[in-house]
Design a protein around this motif. Structure first.
Motif, short mmCIF file in Angstrom:
data_model
loop_
_atom_site.label_atom_id
_atom_site.label_comp_id
_atom_site.label_asym_id
_atom_site.label_seq_id
_atom_site.Cartn_x
_atom_site.Cartn_y
_atom_site.Cartn_z
N ARG A 9 8.16 4.01 2.17
CA ARG A 9 8.01 5.37 1.68
C ARG A 9 8.31 5.51 0.19
N ALA A 10 9.08 4.59 -0.36
CA ALA A 10 9.38 4.66 -1.79
C ALA A 10 8.13 4.48 -2.65
N LEU A 11 7.05 4.02 -2.06
CA LEU A 11 5.79 3.88 -2.79
C LEU A 11 5.01 5.20 -2.88
N LEU A 12 5.44 6.20 -2.13
CA LEU A 12 4.66 7.44 -2.06
C LEU A 12 4.36 8.08 -3.43
N PRO A 13 5.30 8.11 -4.38
CA PRO A 13 4.96 8.72 -5.67
C PRO A 13 3.77 8.06 -6.36
N ARG A 14 3.56 6.78 -6.13
CA ARG A 14 2.45 6.09 -6.78
C ARG A 14 1.09 6.60 -6.29
N LEU A 15 1.07 7.20 -5.10
CA LEU A 15 -0.20 7.69 -4.57
C LEU A 15 -0.75 8.85 -5.37
N LEU A 16 0.11 9.55 -6.10
CA LEU A 16 -0.35 10.73 -6.85
C LEU A 16 -1.37 10.39 -7.91
N ALA A 17 -1.41 9.14 -8.35
CA ALA A 17 -2.41 8.71 -9.33
C ALA A 17 -3.82 8.82 -8.76
N ALA A 18 -3.92 8.83 -7.43
CA ALA A 18 -5.23 8.91 -6.77
C ALA A 18 -5.43 10.25 -6.09
N SER A 19 -4.70 11.26 -6.52
CA SER A 19 -4.65 12.52 -5.78
C SER A 19 -6.01 13.19 -5.62
N GLY A 20 -6.92 13.00 -6.55
CA GLY A 20 -8.22 13.66 -6.46
C GLY A 20 -9.06 13.19 -5.29
N ALA A 21 -8.82 11.97 -4.83
CA ALA A 21 -9.64 11.40 -3.75
C ALA A 21 -8.86 11.12 -2.49
N SER B 126 -9.46 -3.55 2.56
CA SER B 126 -8.13 -2.99 2.36
C SER B 126 -7.68 -3.07 0.90
N GLY B 127 -8.36 -3.86 0.10
CA GLY B 127 -8.09 -3.93 -1.33
C GLY B 127 -8.89 -2.95 -2.15
N GLU C 255 -4.48 2.16 -9.79
CA GLU C 255 -4.25 0.93 -9.04
C GLU C 255 -3.84 1.19 -7.59
N VAL C 256 -4.21 2.34 -7.06
CA VAL C 256 -3.83 2.70 -5.70
C VAL C 256 -4.87 2.17 -4.72
N THR C 257 -4.55 1.08 -4.09
CA THR C 257 -5.46 0.50 -3.10
C THR C 257 -5.21 1.10 -1.72
N VAL C 258 -6.14 0.84 -0.82
CA VAL C 258 -5.96 1.24 0.57
C VAL C 258 -4.70 0.62 1.15
N ALA C 259 -4.48 -0.66 0.86
CA ALA C 259 -3.30 -1.35 1.37
C ALA C 259 -2.02 -0.72 0.87
N LEU C 260 -1.97 -0.34 -0.41
CA LEU C 260 -0.78 0.31 -0.96
C LEU C 260 -0.56 1.67 -0.30
N THR D 176 -11.00 6.97 1.12
CA THR D 176 -9.96 8.01 1.17
C THR D 176 -8.60 7.51 1.63
N SER D 177 -8.55 6.52 2.52
CA SER D 177 -7.26 6.12 3.10
C SER D 177 -7.44 4.91 4.00
N GLY D 178 -6.30 4.39 4.45
CA GLY D 178 -6.31 3.35 5.46
C GLY D 178 -6.18 3.94 6.86
N ARG D 179 -6.46 3.15 7.86
CA ARG D 179 -6.41 3.59 9.25
C ARG D 179 -5.00 3.40 9.81
N ILE D 180 -4.44 4.46 10.37
CA ILE D 180 -3.12 4.40 11.00
C ILE D 180 -3.31 4.04 12.47
N PRO D 181 -2.70 2.97 12.95
CA PRO D 181 -2.90 2.57 14.35
C PRO D 181 -2.23 3.56 15.31
N CYS D 182 -2.79 3.68 16.51
CA CYS D 182 -2.29 4.64 17.48
C CYS D 182 -2.23 4.00 18.86
N ARG D 183 -1.72 4.76 19.81
CA ARG D 183 -1.58 4.28 21.18
C ARG D 183 -2.94 3.93 21.80
#
Length: 224
Positions: A190-202, A102-103, A176-181, A121-128
């Motif tokens: 959700r306020a962290l969402l803009p930081r994800l754009l630094a990793a937009s290519g992947a 996750s790091g 510095e966009v980790t899976v955990a972030l 690419t991303s972290g796993r979103i838990p589901c039902r």
């Protein structure tokens, strides 16, 4: 850093899945020998030969071809839940040892064994279905609050992998966009969402779309 196991699931009828046909491949078990890994295609399922992904609306495809979970995180959950958790119990294809999954950085490349290269690419979103499989009350909330979701990968270079293969980090992107972030940004912060754009290519396309929508609506500095 290595693979403890490579885990595959078979379709199984259960009462708790969100899949319309009522089947799931979440109950994955360690494979005995080598497993072929390749990109399944945008409309495909798992990137591992012999592995079932039944709910293809939200799972599988090129951007979620492989899912990894650290054995260390499973061990931590064992202590919390007071029950054993076997490799593959969280529906992960790869159970790792010695890696902070996750790091990992979005866009990080892992060389697994002598052939395969994977990209985070991303972290796993838990589901039902995940909650039903574990049989733990409030599991989606508990898993989300811990913030150690494991990582999805796309396949950069195909090949065979097996239990015991070494895992090497062969590329680390300059952000510095980790899976955990990323996971926190799309779930609880959700306020962290803009930081994800630094990793937009992947970044996984769904997470990227959420980040861009947030920035269009609130800008890069506003919190809600």
């Amino acid at each position: 850093m290595k693979l403890l196991s490579v885990n595959l699931g078979r379709p199984e009828a259960v009462p708790y899945t969100e899949q319309p046909d009522g089947v799931t491949g979440i109950d994955k078990r360690p494979a005995d020998g080598p497993v072929r890994v390749a990109a399944p295609g945008p409309d495909g399922a798992s990137g591992l030969a012999g592995d079932a992904v039944c709910e293809t609306r939200h799972h599988g495809g090129d951007d979620q071809a492989v899912y990894a979970m650290a054995r260390e995180d499973l061990d931590a959950w064992e202590r919390t839940l007071g029950r054993p958790l076997t490799n593959g119990m969280f529906g992960e294809n790869l159970t790792t040892e010695g890696i902070d999954v996750s790091g990992a950085l979005i866009g990080e490349h892992w060389a697994v064994g002598p052939e395969v290269v994977l990209e985070v690419t991303s972290g796993r979103i838990p589901c039902r279905t995940f909650q039903g499989h574990l049989g733990e009350k409030g599991w989606v909330k508990r898993f989300t609050e811990r913030g150690a979701p494991g990582a999805y990968f796309r396949v950069v270079r195909p090949g065979e992998i097996r239990a015991g293969d070494a895992v090497r980090i062969v590329h680390r992107p300059d952000h510095e966009v980790t899976v955990a972030l990323q996971f926190r940004a799309v779930t609880t912060e959700r306020a962290l969402l803009p930081r994800l754009l630094a990793a937009s290519g992947a970044l996984h396309p769904e997470a990227l779309a959420k980040a861009r929508t947030y920035v269009e609506k609130y800008g890069t500095g506003q919190t809600v």
